[in-house]
Design a protein around this motif. Structure first.
Motif, PDB file in Angstrom:
ATOM      1  N   ILE A 190       0.850  -1.195   0.000  1.00 27.01           N
ATOM      2  CA  ILE A 190       0.000   0.000   0.000  1.00 27.01           C
ATOM      3  C   ILE A 190       0.881   1.238   0.000  1.00 27.01           C
ATOM      4  CG2 ILE A 190      -1.868  -1.170   1.219  1.00 27.01           C
ATOM      5  CD1 ILE A 190      -1.026   0.325   3.721  1.00 27.01           C
ATOM      6  N   PRO A 191       0.354   2.373  -0.398  1.00 24.15           N
ATOM      7  CA  PRO A 191       1.164   3.596  -0.347  1.00 24.15           C
ATOM      8  C   PRO A 191       1.603   3.883   1.090  1.00 24.15           C
ATOM      9  CG  PRO A 191      -0.851   3.949  -1.594  1.00 24.15           C
ATOM     10  CD  PRO A 191      -0.975   2.603  -0.958  1.00 24.15           C
ATOM     11  N   PRO A 192       2.850   4.318   1.275  1.00 26.57           N
ATOM     12  CA  PRO A 192       3.353   4.568   2.640  1.00 26.57           C
ATOM     13  C   PRO A 192       2.478   5.522   3.453  1.00 26.57           C
ATOM     14  CG  PRO A 192       5.144   4.636   1.067  1.00 26.57           C
ATOM     15  CD  PRO A 192       3.879   4.519   0.268  1.00 26.57           C
ATOM     16  N   PHE A 193       1.922   6.564   2.809  1.00 20.72           N
ATOM     17  CA  PHE A 193       1.069   7.484   3.565  1.00 20.72           C
ATOM     18  C   PHE A 193      -0.181   6.763   4.067  1.00 20.72           C
ATOM     19  CE2 PHE A 193      -1.052   7.897  -0.500  1.00 20.72           C
ATOM     20  CZ  PHE A 193      -2.382   8.069  -0.163  1.00 20.72           C
ATOM     21  N   ALA A 194      -0.707   5.827   3.271  1.00 21.12           N
ATOM     22  CA  ALA A 194      -1.897   5.082   3.679  1.00 21.12           C
ATOM     23  C   ALA A 194      -1.577   4.175   4.858  1.00 21.12           C
ATOM     24  CB  ALA A 194      -2.451   4.268   2.514  1.00 21.12           C
ATOM     25  N   LEU A 195      -0.411   3.578   4.842  1.00 23.45           N
ATOM     26  CA  LEU A 195      -0.013   2.723   5.958  1.00 23.45           C
ATOM     27  C   LEU A 195       0.029   3.529   7.253  1.00 23.45           C
ATOM     28  CD1 LEU A 195       0.808  -0.114   6.771  1.00 23.45           C
ATOM     29  CD2 LEU A 195       3.171   0.462   6.231  1.00 23.45           C
ATOM     30  N   ALA A 196       0.522   4.756   7.194  1.00 21.77           N
ATOM     31  CA  ALA A 196       0.551   5.612   8.381  1.00 21.77           C
ATOM     32  C   ALA A 196      -0.863   5.887   8.891  1.00 21.77           C
ATOM     33  CB  ALA A 196       1.270   6.928   8.057  1.00 21.77           C
ATOM     34  N   ILE A 197      -1.798   6.125   7.974  1.00 20.97           N
ATOM     35  CA  ILE A 197      -3.189   6.372   8.363  1.00 20.97           C
ATOM     36  C   ILE A 197      -3.801   5.122   8.973  1.00 20.97           C
ATOM     37  CG2 ILE A 197      -5.496   6.973   7.502  1.00 20.97           C
ATOM     38  CD1 ILE A 197      -4.027   8.692   5.354  1.00 20.97           C
ATOM     39  N   TRP A 198      -3.574   3.969   8.348  1.00 22.53           N
ATOM     40  CA  TRP A 198      -4.122   2.710   8.868  1.00 22.53           C
ATOM     41  C   TRP A 198      -3.608   2.437  10.271  1.00 22.53           C
ATOM     42  CZ3 TRP A 198      -3.802  -1.567   4.582  1.00 22.53           C
ATOM     43  CH2 TRP A 198      -4.466  -1.123   3.435  1.00 22.53           C
ATOM     44  N   ARG A 199      -2.307   2.615  10.458  1.00 21.54           N
ATOM     45  CA  ARG A 199      -1.730   2.350  11.789  1.00 21.54           C
ATOM     46  C   ARG A 199      -2.307   3.298  12.822  1.00 21.54           C
ATOM     47  NH1 ARG A 199       4.263   0.940   9.551  1.00 21.54           N
ATOM     48  NH2 ARG A 199       3.827  -1.264   9.173  1.00 21.54           N
ATOM     49  N   LYS A 200      -2.520   4.552  12.434  1.00 24.57           N
ATOM     50  CA  LYS A 200      -3.123   5.521  13.351  1.00 24.57           C
ATOM     51  C   LYS A 200      -4.561   5.110  13.679  1.00 24.57           C
ATOM     52  CE  LYS A 200      -1.694   9.319  14.573  1.00 24.57           C
ATOM     53  NZ  LYS A 200      -0.951   9.705  15.769  1.00 24.57           N
ATOM     54  N   ALA A 201      -5.289   4.590  12.683  1.00 24.29           N
ATOM     55  CA  ALA A 201      -6.667   4.140  12.907  1.00 24.29           C
ATOM     56  C   ALA A 201      -6.700   2.945  13.849  1.00 24.29           C
ATOM     57  CB  ALA A 201      -7.331   3.787  11.579  1.00 24.29           C
ATOM     58  N   LEU A 202      -5.792   2.006  13.673  1.00 26.13           N
ATOM     59  CA  LEU A 202      -5.751   0.839  14.558  1.00 26.13           C
ATOM     60  C   LEU A 202      -5.402   1.245  15.986  1.00 26.13           C
ATOM     61  CD1 LEU A 202      -4.027  -1.638  12.112  1.00 26.13           C
ATOM     62  CD2 LEU A 202      -6.360  -1.831  13.008  1.00 26.13           C
ATOM     63  N   ALA A 203      -4.474   2.191  16.132  1.00 25.75           N
ATOM     64  CA  ALA A 203      -4.124   2.694  17.467  1.00 25.75           C
ATOM     65  C   ALA A 203      -5.310   3.425  18.083  1.00 25.75           C
ATOM     66  CB  ALA A 203      -2.907   3.614  17.382  1.00 25.75           C
ATOM     67  N   ALA A 204      -6.022   4.224  17.291  1.00 26.93           N
ATOM     68  CA  ALA A 204      -7.195   4.950  17.793  1.00 26.93           C
ATOM     69  C   ALA A 204      -8.259   3.977  18.263  1.00 26.93           C
ATOM     70  CB  ALA A 204      -7.749   5.865  16.699  1.00 26.93           C
ATOM     71  N   ARG A 205      -8.405   2.874  17.541  1.00 31.95           N
ATOM     72  CA  ARG A 205      -9.384   1.853  17.924  1.00 31.95           C
ATOM     73  C   ARG A 205      -9.022   1.256  19.278  1.00 31.95           C
ATOM     74  NH1 ARG A 205     -10.269  -3.440  17.581  1.00 31.95           N
ATOM     75  NH2 ARG A 205     -12.443  -4.018  17.322  1.00 31.95           N
ATOM     76  N   GLU A 206      -7.754   0.936  19.464  1.00 29.99           N
ATOM     77  CA  GLU A 206      -7.296   0.364  20.730  1.00 29.99           C
ATOM     78  C   GLU A 206      -7.417   1.366  21.878  1.00 29.99           C
ATOM     79  OE1 GLU A 206      -6.407  -2.851  21.360  1.00 29.99           O
ATOM     80  OE2 GLU A 206      -7.114  -3.132  19.302  1.00 29.99           O
ATOM     81  N   GLU A 207      -7.088   2.624  21.603  1.00 31.78           N
ATOM     82  CA  GLU A 207      -7.116   3.666  22.631  1.00 31.78           C
ATOM     83  C   GLU A 207      -8.519   4.224  22.876  1.00 31.78           C
ATOM     84  OE1 GLU A 207      -4.329   6.486  21.088  1.00 31.78           O
ATOM     85  OE2 GLU A 207      -2.665   5.062  21.236  1.00 31.78           O
ATOM     86  N   LYS A 208      -9.470   3.842  22.005  1.00 28.94           N
ATOM     87  CA  LYS A 208     -10.847   4.314  22.101  1.00 28.94           C
ATOM     88  C   LYS A 208     -10.933   5.838  22.061  1.00 28.94           C
ATOM     89  CE  LYS A 208     -12.619   0.267  24.574  1.00 28.94           C
ATOM     90  NZ  LYS A 208     -12.132  -0.612  23.615  1.00 28.94           N
ATOM     91  N   ARG A 209     -10.138   6.433  21.141  1.00 24.25           N
ATOM     92  CA  ARG A 209     -10.215   7.868  20.928  1.00 24.25           C
ATOM     93  C   ARG A 209      -9.795   8.191  19.506  1.00 24.25           C
ATOM     94  NH1 ARG A 209      -5.352  10.503  24.396  1.00 24.25           N
ATOM     95  NH2 ARG A 209      -5.633  12.210  22.960  1.00 24.25           N
ATOM     96  N   ALA A 210     -10.551   9.071  18.893  1.00 26.25           N
ATOM     97  CA  ALA A 210     -10.308   9.447  17.503  1.00 26.25           C
ATOM     98  C   ALA A 210      -8.999  10.210  17.370  1.00 26.25           C
ATOM     99  CB  ALA A 210     -11.463  10.295  16.981  1.00 26.25           C
ATOM    100  N   ALA A 211      -8.422  10.131  16.176  1.00 23.84           N
ATOM    101  CA  ALA A 211      -7.154  10.804  15.904  1.00 23.84           C
ATOM    102  C   ALA A 211      -7.286  11.667  14.654  1.00 23.84           C
ATOM    103  CB  ALA A 211      -6.057   9.768  15.707  1.00 23.84           C
ATOM    104  N   TYR A 212      -6.407  12.642  14.569  1.00 26.01           N
ATOM    105  CA  TYR A 212      -6.341  13.518  13.398  1.00 26.01           C
ATOM    106  C   TYR A 212      -4.898  13.513  12.910  1.00 26.01           C
ATOM    107  CZ  TYR A 212      -6.265  17.727  10.551  1.00 26.01           C
ATOM    108  OH  TYR A 212      -6.094  18.613   9.522  1.00 26.01           O
ATOM    109  N   VAL A 213      -4.724  13.425  11.587  1.00 27.39           N
ATOM    110  CA  VAL A 213      -3.399  13.362  10.990  1.00 27.39           C
ATOM    111  C   VAL A 213      -3.329  14.340   9.829  1.00 27.39           C
ATOM    112  CG1 VAL A 213      -1.730  11.850   9.834  1.00 27.39           C
ATOM    113  CG2 VAL A 213      -3.280  10.890  11.524  1.00 27.39           C
ATOM    114  N   GLU A 214      -2.223  15.040   9.702  1.00 29.91           N
ATOM    115  CA  GLU A 214      -1.950  15.858   8.541  1.00 29.91           C
ATOM    116  C   GLU A 214      -0.678  15.343   7.889  1.00 29.91           C
ATOM    117  OE1 GLU A 214      -1.622  19.916   9.804  1.00 29.91           O
ATOM    118  OE2 GLU A 214      -3.777  20.138  10.039  1.00 29.91           O
ATOM    119  N   LEU A 215      -0.753  15.049   6.595  1.00 30.16           N
ATOM    120  CA  LEU A 215       0.404  14.559   5.864  1.00 30.16           C
ATOM    121  C   LEU A 215       0.604  15.392   4.618  1.00 30.16           C
ATOM    122  CD1 LEU A 215      -0.460  10.763   6.033  1.00 30.16           C
ATOM    123  CD2 LEU A 215       1.285  11.912   7.378  1.00 30.16           C
TER     124      LEU A 215
END
Length: 154
Positions: free
Chosen positions: A127-152
């Protein structure tokens, strides 16, 4: 951004919505679009006037034949590329039952194949590297039970 005001110029961005859908082993559903070289989360373009959560539900029905409830927003990502800005919304999706998994039906005109992968098995060449960063942030947000915001910026 202008030096005098510190404000960015007005930008019209495109937008898409995707979901993290899992199997009972915690593997994430990924799809291989026929019109792109790399894998992606199931989801797609948000139509004019459509809510992001409605768009991801529609895209899941169209792309993989799943009519499922969508959970909380996990990540909003603003990506600035040379061709323009794009906003990605990634939602929490359901854990699919074995019956739902067997019922996955691909939209041949858009999706060539699908698989369930552990997040650590999804490599940057898939997958594109930027997408991988978003996916990983989404998985972490799911575990932490809090939404995240990313600017790339690419």
């Amino acid at each position: 951004m202008t030096a005098s005001t510190g404000r960015a110029k007005a930008t019209k961005a495109t937008a898409s919505a995707a979901a993290i859908v899992r199997d009972e082993q915690g593997r994430v559903l990924i799809v291989n679009p026929v019109y792109k070289e790399r894998w992606n989360l199931p989801g797609g373009h948000i139509d004019e006037g459509e809510l992001p959560s409605a768009a991801v539900r529609r895209e899941l029905r169209e792309e993989v034949g799943l009519d499922v409830e969508i959970g909380d927003l996990l990540v909003t990502a603003w990506v600035t590329r040379p061709e323009g800005s794009h906003v990605f919304y990634v939602f929490d999706g359901p854990e699919l039952t074995p019956e739902q998994q067997r019922g996955i039906t691909l939209q041949d005109s858009e999706i060539g194949e699908f698989r369930f992968s552990l997040p650590e098995d999804i490599s940057p060449d898939m997958i594109p590297p930027f997408a991988l960063a978003i996916w990983r942030k989404a998985l972490a947000a799911r575990e932490e039970k809090r939404a995240a915001y990313v600017e790339l910026a690419l």
